[in-house]
Design a protein around this motif. Structure first.
Motif, PDB file in Angstrom:
ATOM      1  N   ALA A 189     -27.969  -8.971  25.843  1.00  0.00           N
ATOM      2  CA  ALA A 189     -26.989  -8.797  24.761  1.00  0.00           C
ATOM      3  C   ALA A 189     -26.763  -7.321  24.468  1.00  0.00           C
ATOM      4  CB  ALA A 189     -27.456  -9.526  23.510  1.00  0.00           C
ATOM      5  N   ASP A 190     -27.840  -6.534  24.519  1.00  0.00           N
ATOM      6  CA  ASP A 190     -27.729  -5.089  24.301  1.00  0.00           C
ATOM      7  C   ASP A 190     -26.826  -4.458  25.351  1.00  0.00           C
ATOM      8  OD1 ASP A 190     -28.137  -2.327  24.025  1.00  0.00           O
ATOM      9  OD2 ASP A 190     -30.185  -2.597  23.334  1.00  0.00           O
ATOM     10  N   GLU A 191     -27.002  -4.831  26.614  1.00  0.00           N
ATOM     11  CA  GLU A 191     -26.173  -4.280  27.685  1.00  0.00           C
ATOM     12  C   GLU A 191     -24.709  -4.665  27.517  1.00  0.00           C
ATOM     13  OE1 GLU A 191     -27.839  -5.717  31.259  1.00  0.00           O
ATOM     14  OE2 GLU A 191     -29.708  -4.548  31.111  1.00  0.00           O
ATOM     15  N   VAL A 192     -24.453  -5.929  27.155  1.00  0.00           N
ATOM     16  CA  VAL A 192     -23.076  -6.394  26.981  1.00  0.00           C
ATOM     17  C   VAL A 192     -22.402  -5.658  25.828  1.00  0.00           C
ATOM     18  CG1 VAL A 192     -21.653  -8.380  26.342  1.00  0.00           C
ATOM     19  CG2 VAL A 192     -23.517  -8.661  27.994  1.00  0.00           C
ATOM     20  N   ILE A 193     -23.129  -5.505  24.728  1.00  0.00           N
ATOM     21  CA  ILE A 193     -22.562  -4.828  23.555  1.00  0.00           C
ATOM     22  C   ILE A 193     -22.276  -3.360  23.866  1.00  0.00           C
ATOM     23  CG2 ILE A 193     -23.073  -4.048  21.207  1.00  0.00           C
ATOM     24  CD1 ILE A 193     -24.639  -6.667  20.821  1.00  0.00           C
ATOM     25  N   THR A 194     -23.213  -2.691  24.525  1.00  0.00           N
ATOM     26  CA  THR A 194     -23.022  -1.275  24.858  1.00  0.00           C
ATOM     27  C   THR A 194     -21.820  -1.079  25.772  1.00  0.00           C
ATOM     28  OG1 THR A 194     -25.414  -0.892  24.647  1.00  0.00           O
ATOM     29  CG2 THR A 194     -24.121   0.762  25.833  1.00  0.00           C
ATOM     30  N   ALA A 195     -21.673  -1.962  26.762  1.00  0.00           N
ATOM     31  CA  ALA A 195     -20.531  -1.861  27.666  1.00  0.00           C
ATOM     32  C   ALA A 195     -19.216  -2.118  26.930  1.00  0.00           C
ATOM     33  CB  ALA A 195     -20.695  -2.855  28.818  1.00  0.00           C
ATOM     34  N   ALA A 196     -19.239  -3.062  25.999  1.00  0.00           N
ATOM     35  CA  ALA A 196     -18.021  -3.363  25.237  1.00  0.00           C
ATOM     36  C   ALA A 196     -17.608  -2.194  24.358  1.00  0.00           C
ATOM     37  CB  ALA A 196     -18.235  -4.620  24.394  1.00  0.00           C
ATOM     38  N   ILE A 197     -18.589  -1.524  23.747  1.00  0.00           N
ATOM     39  CA  ILE A 197     -18.292  -0.399  22.852  1.00  0.00           C
ATOM     40  C   ILE A 197     -17.718   0.774  23.632  1.00  0.00           C
ATOM     41  CG2 ILE A 197     -19.348   1.304  21.313  1.00  0.00           C
ATOM     42  CD1 ILE A 197     -21.263  -0.852  20.390  1.00  0.00           C
ATOM     43  N   ASP A 198     -18.137   0.932  24.882  1.00  0.00           N
ATOM     44  CA  ASP A 198     -17.615   2.035  25.701  1.00  0.00           C
ATOM     45  C   ASP A 198     -16.106   1.948  25.884  1.00  0.00           C
ATOM     46  OD1 ASP A 198     -20.096   3.155  25.993  1.00  0.00           O
ATOM     47  OD2 ASP A 198     -20.529   2.185  27.923  1.00  0.00           O
ATOM     48  N   GLU A 199     -15.543   0.759  25.712  1.00  0.00           N
ATOM     49  CA  GLU A 199     -14.106   0.575  25.891  1.00  0.00           C
ATOM     50  C   GLU A 199     -13.308   0.835  24.608  1.00  0.00           C
ATOM     51  OE1 GLU A 199     -13.659  -3.383  27.257  1.00  0.00           O
ATOM     52  OE2 GLU A 199     -14.830  -3.106  29.102  1.00  0.00           O
ATOM     53  N   VAL A 200     -14.013   1.085  23.496  1.00  0.00           N
ATOM     54  CA  VAL A 200     -13.344   1.266  22.200  1.00  0.00           C
ATOM     55  C   VAL A 200     -12.991   2.739  22.006  1.00  0.00           C
ATOM     56  CG1 VAL A 200     -13.536   1.007  19.704  1.00  0.00           C
ATOM     57  CG2 VAL A 200     -14.555  -0.708  21.221  1.00  0.00           C
TER      58      VAL A 200
END
Length: 258
Positions: free
Chosen positions: A181-192
């Motif tokens: 979940a940490d990896e998914v969230i971090t990757a998602a935030i990189d797109e913001v």
């Protein structure tokens, strides 16, 4: 012989009046020069300081003129003292606001345009006078706060440091791998857009709740404003929802078993 003293008084009075005009110009020029060299003396403070010093100069010259024409300055001062006591007792709150106004102007807990929270009121500072402080709220309202209330309240300045941290809580299912979940969230935030890389975003497990493990997503923005905060927060929530749907991570809702 009788005319000479009268002419002398007229000449001295005229000299004092000319001195007021010249002194006012010199005072304004000196304040402008000081304001240009100082980083902590803004245009608003310059205007207030000029008016106060101009008033002091006028009072001093006025007392000088009265002395030249043999008025009883001592009796006038005594009367002014008694009048000051009466006015002070009748307008304690107003005088308190005046004193607090000078303190706020020169201690500078905020300046015009700053985004602040004062005593539960949030908005952008639009004006600071010697009596009150005006905020423009994000609902489009003008909030007027007496300066004595402002000086006694806790002030949060969200603009001064140039960056602000946002916290977005999100719950994940108990079956979820938290590292994944940490990896998914971090990757998602990189797109913001608008989220700073330094300090880097963080995902911090917060608590075991009834139906989910709550994670706190922490991100930073620069040049903070109310609009930028809410737009970035909304963008982070949308990015997390898309990422969770794509990776099959459930955000559970509260359940009751009867």
């Amino acid at each position: 012989v009788g005319v000479l003293p009268l002419l002398g008084r007229l000449v001295v009075t005229a000299g004092l009046l000319v001195g007021v005009v010249v002194g006012t110009d010199v005072l304004e020029a000196q304040l402008s020069t000081y304001a240009e060299r100082s980083d902590r003396f803004n245009e608003h403070q310059q205007g207030i300081a000029f008016r106060v010093l101009q008033l002091v100069l006028l009072i001093a010259v006025g007392m000088g003129v009265l002395t030249v024409w043999s008025f009883d300055v001592g009796g006038l001062l005594v009367g002014a003292g008694f009048l000051g006591i009466v006015v002070g007792m009748a307008a304690r709150q107003t005088l308190g606001s005046l004193i607090a106004g000078f303190v706020l102007m020169f201690s500078q807990p905020f300046k015009l345009g700053d985004w602040v929270v004062v005593g539960g009121h949030e908005g952008v500072v639009t004006d600071v006078t010697i009596v009150n402080t005006r905020l423009w709220s994000f609902d489009g309202e003008t909030v007027v706060l007496p300066n004595d209330v402002v000086s006694k309240s806790t002030i949060e300045n969200r603009t001064e440091r140039g960056r602000l941290r946002l916290s977005v809580p999100v719950g994940v299912d108990y079956d979820t791998d938290l590292d994944r979940a940490d990896e998914v969230i971090t990757a998602a935030i990189d797109e913001v857009d608008g989220v700073l890389d330094v300090p880097k975003p963080q995902v911090v497990p917060q608590s075991f709740d009834d139906s989910a493990i709550t994670l706190e997503v922490r991100v930073w923005i620069d040049n903070p404003s109310g609009r930028k905060r809410w737009r970035t927060r909304a963008a982070v929530i949308r990015a997390l929802k898309r990422a969770f749907d794509r990776e099959g991570i459930d955000v559970p809702f509260p359940q009751r078993v009867l």
